[in-house]
Scaffold this motif. Structure first.
Motif, PDB file in Angstrom:
ATOM      1  N   ALA A 188       0.806  -1.225   0.000  1.00 49.87           N
ATOM      2  CA  ALA A 188       0.000   0.000   0.000  1.00 49.87           C
ATOM      3  C   ALA A 188       0.835   1.269   0.000  1.00 49.87           C
ATOM      4  CB  ALA A 188      -0.925   0.002   1.218  1.00 49.87           C
ATOM      5  N   ARG A 189       2.150   1.146  -0.079  1.00 50.76           N
ATOM      6  CA  ARG A 189       2.973   2.354  -0.042  1.00 50.76           C
ATOM      7  C   ARG A 189       2.831   3.152  -1.343  1.00 50.76           C
ATOM      8  NH1 ARG A 189       8.750  -0.108   0.957  1.00 50.76           N
ATOM      9  NH2 ARG A 189       7.879  -1.531  -0.599  1.00 50.76           N
ATOM     10  N   VAL A 190       2.543   4.431  -1.182  1.00 50.98           N
ATOM     11  CA  VAL A 190       2.445   5.329  -2.338  1.00 50.98           C
ATOM     12  C   VAL A 190       3.211   6.610  -2.012  1.00 50.98           C
ATOM     13  CG1 VAL A 190       0.230   4.435  -3.154  1.00 50.98           C
ATOM     14  CG2 VAL A 190       0.275   6.313  -1.503  1.00 50.98           C
ATOM     15  N   VAL A 191       3.402   7.430  -3.000  1.00 49.69           N
ATOM     16  CA  VAL A 191       4.113   8.694  -2.802  1.00 49.69           C
ATOM     17  C   VAL A 191       3.266   9.624  -1.936  1.00 49.69           C
ATOM     18  CG1 VAL A 191       5.117  10.696  -3.959  1.00 49.69           C
ATOM     19  CG2 VAL A 191       5.320   8.446  -4.995  1.00 49.69           C
ATOM     20  N   GLU A 192       3.898  10.184  -0.904  1.00 51.16           N
ATOM     21  CA  GLU A 192       3.187  11.106  -0.014  1.00 51.16           C
ATOM     22  C   GLU A 192       2.929  12.426  -0.737  1.00 51.16           C
ATOM     23  OE1 GLU A 192       3.804  12.957   4.501  1.00 51.16           O
ATOM     24  OE2 GLU A 192       5.201  11.477   3.694  1.00 51.16           O
ATOM     25  N   ARG A 193       1.753  12.978  -0.500  1.00 44.87           N
ATOM     26  CA  ARG A 193       1.378  14.177  -1.244  1.00 44.87           C
ATOM     27  C   ARG A 193       2.156  15.402  -0.773  1.00 44.87           C
ATOM     28  NH1 ARG A 193      -1.785  18.284   0.238  1.00 44.87           N
ATOM     29  NH2 ARG A 193      -2.629  18.355   2.357  1.00 44.87           N
ATOM     30  N   LYS A 194       2.247  16.386  -1.658  1.00 46.24           N
ATOM     31  CA  LYS A 194       2.920  17.642  -1.349  1.00 46.24           C
ATOM     32  C   LYS A 194       2.033  18.492  -0.437  1.00 46.24           C
ATOM     33  CE  LYS A 194       4.816  21.780  -3.529  1.00 46.24           C
ATOM     34  NZ  LYS A 194       4.128  22.663  -2.576  1.00 46.24           N
ATOM     35  N   GLY A 197       3.198  25.289   1.302  1.00 45.14           N
ATOM     36  CA  GLY A 197       4.281  25.933   2.033  1.00 45.14           C
ATOM     37  C   GLY A 197       5.570  25.139   2.028  1.00 45.14           C
ATOM     38  N   LEU A 198       5.531  23.880   1.538  1.00 39.02           N
ATOM     39  CA  LEU A 198       6.729  23.048   1.453  1.00 39.02           C
ATOM     40  C   LEU A 198       7.056  22.773  -0.008  1.00 39.02           C
ATOM     41  CD1 LEU A 198       6.046  20.419   4.275  1.00 39.02           C
ATOM     42  CD2 LEU A 198       7.264  22.581   4.460  1.00 39.02           C
ATOM     43  N   LYS A 199       8.325  22.439  -0.239  1.00 37.40           N
ATOM     44  CA  LYS A 199       8.738  22.161  -1.606  1.00 37.40           C
ATOM     45  C   LYS A 199       8.248  20.793  -2.078  1.00 37.40           C
ATOM     46  CE  LYS A 199      12.867  25.058  -1.914  1.00 37.40           C
ATOM     47  NZ  LYS A 199      12.452  25.756  -3.131  1.00 37.40           N
ATOM     48  N   LYS A 200       8.249  19.815  -1.168  1.00 37.24           N
ATOM     49  CA  LYS A 200       7.761  18.464  -1.472  1.00 37.24           C
ATOM     50  C   LYS A 200       6.871  18.018  -0.330  1.00 37.24           C
ATOM     51  CE  LYS A 200      10.811  15.587  -3.158  1.00 37.24           C
ATOM     52  NZ  LYS A 200      12.072  14.821  -3.310  1.00 37.24           N
ATOM     53  N   ALA A 201       6.816  16.722  -0.086  1.00 33.04           N
ATOM     54  CA  ALA A 201       5.966  16.217   0.990  1.00 33.04           C
ATOM     55  C   ALA A 201       6.440  16.722   2.352  1.00 33.04           C
ATOM     56  CB  ALA A 201       5.957  14.696   0.967  1.00 33.04           C
ATOM     57  N   ARG A 202       7.762  16.715   2.547  1.00 39.44           N
ATOM     58  CA  ARG A 202       8.288  17.148   3.846  1.00 39.44           C
ATOM     59  C   ARG A 202       9.449  18.129   3.728  1.00 39.44           C
ATOM     60  NH1 ARG A 202       7.892  11.795   7.753  1.00 39.44           N
ATOM     61  NH2 ARG A 202       5.845  11.124   7.001  1.00 39.44           N
ATOM     62  N   LYS A 203       9.990  18.285   2.529  1.00 35.14           N
ATOM     63  CA  LYS A 203      11.134  19.179   2.354  1.00 35.14           C
ATOM     64  C   LYS A 203      10.675  20.633   2.445  1.00 35.14           C
ATOM     65  CE  LYS A 203      14.854  20.353  -0.826  1.00 35.14           C
ATOM     66  NZ  LYS A 203      15.470  20.123  -2.148  1.00 35.14           N
ATOM     67  N   ALA A 204      11.291  21.380   3.365  1.00 31.24           N
ATOM     68  CA  ALA A 204      10.931  22.789   3.569  1.00 31.24           C
ATOM     69  C   ALA A 204      11.930  23.695   2.864  1.00 31.24           C
ATOM     70  CB  ALA A 204      10.909  23.113   5.066  1.00 31.24           C
ATOM     71  N   PRO A 205      11.526  24.910   2.502  1.00 35.04           N
ATOM     72  CA  PRO A 205      12.481  25.849   1.906  1.00 35.04           C
ATOM     73  C   PRO A 205      13.533  26.267   2.933  1.00 35.04           C
ATOM     74  CG  PRO A 205      10.384  26.931   2.313  1.00 35.04           C
ATOM     75  CD  PRO A 205      10.167  25.468   2.579  1.00 35.04           C
ATOM     76  N   GLN A 206      14.658  26.752   2.438  1.00 40.50           N
ATOM     77  CA  GLN A 206      15.749  27.141   3.335  1.00 40.50           C
ATOM     78  C   GLN A 206      15.318  28.282   4.245  1.00 40.50           C
ATOM     79  OE1 GLN A 206      19.242  28.295   1.227  1.00 40.50           O
ATOM     80  NE2 GLN A 206      20.538  28.440   3.039  1.00 40.50           N
ATOM     81  N   PHE A 207      15.670  28.155   5.525  1.00 40.33           N
ATOM     82  CA  PHE A 207      15.294  29.167   6.503  1.00 40.33           C
ATOM     83  C   PHE A 207      16.132  30.421   6.353  1.00 40.33           C
ATOM     84  CE2 PHE A 207      16.154  31.103  10.659  1.00 40.33           C
ATOM     85  CZ  PHE A 207      14.885  31.552  10.979  1.00 40.33           C
ATOM     86  N   SER A 208      15.476  31.550   6.409  1.00 35.52           N
ATOM     87  CA  SER A 208      16.171  32.832   6.366  1.00 35.52           C
ATOM     88  C   SER A 208      15.712  33.679   7.551  1.00 35.52           C
ATOM     89  CB  SER A 208      15.864  33.558   5.056  1.00 35.52           C
ATOM     90  OG  SER A 208      16.511  34.821   5.035  1.00 35.52           O
TER      91      SER A 208
END
Length: 210
Positions: A188-194, A197-208
């Motif tokens: 049942a594993r599938v790609v987690e949705r985006k 406010g994030l670039k991907k499912a869990r990847k966040a933009p660089q903090f400034s």
């Protein structure tokens, strides 16, 4: 003294004249040796042969696919839905409808040979052969598949689940060995949705900070 100078000048002029005569035939001989070479006549047939080979290749592949399509239709009268030994497998976004029949171990996917369709990848070919190999039916059944969606890796794993489910319709005794190898479990594993406010499912933009 005057006679000797005139004789010397005449001899020098004769020498220069003889050198001019000796140079002329050399230039003529060089030009004659270059002329007979016929380069364009050699280059023409090569271009024609290359074009002939390129045009001839796609015709053979079209004939093979049309022959396989006719073969599948003769083996499956009424189409896939009219068959009894059928199983549906899913993996990620790929769906595969699988029909098995008694035969010699052929695998045909979307009217193409399995090795050609799966690009000769040994891992993907192992996925589709594992259910039959577990029960010792490698050369006992022919497998016909209609697959769509996802990529080739997902389709190969969906075909594996479809074959395992179709083998259950042959005999319920196949359930225990297939379950032991994990071939009846739907992954049942599938790609987690985006997320917003994030670039991907869990990847966040660089903090400034500022």
């Amino acid at each position: 003294m005057a006679i000797s100078l005139s004789t010397l000048t005449s001899s020098f002029s004769s020498l220069s004249f003889s050198s001019q005569i000796s140079q002329k035939p050399k230039t003529l001989s060089l030009t004659q040796s270059i002329k007979p070479t016929n380069y364009p006549s050699k280059s023409k047939p090569h271009s024609l042969t290359v074009l002939a080979t390129v045009v001839a290749e796609p015709l053979t592949t079209d004939l093979n696919t049309s022959n396989l399509e006719k073969y599948v239709k003769t083996r499956l009268p009424g189409g896939f839905a009219a068959q009894t030994l059928i199983g549906t497998g899913r993996r990620k976004s790929a769906i595969a409808r699988v029909v098995i029949q008694e035969g010699t171990g052929k695998f045909i996917i979307n009217y193409r040979d399995a090795k050609e369709y799966l690009q000769g990848n040994p891992l993907w070919l192992q996925y589709i052969k594992t259910p039959l190999a577990t029960l010792g039916y490698e050369t006992s059944y022919d497998v016909f598949v209609k697959a769509h969606g996802g990529g080739l890796s997902g389709q190969a794993q969906a075909i594996s689940l479809g074959i395992a489910r179709a083998l259950l319709k042959v005999s319920e005794d196949h359930r225990k060995p297939l379950r032991k190898e994990g071939l009846l479990t739907r992954d049942a594993r599938v790609v987690e949705r985006k997320k917003p406010g994030l670039k991907k499912a869990r990847k966040a933009p660089q903090f400034s900070k500022r």
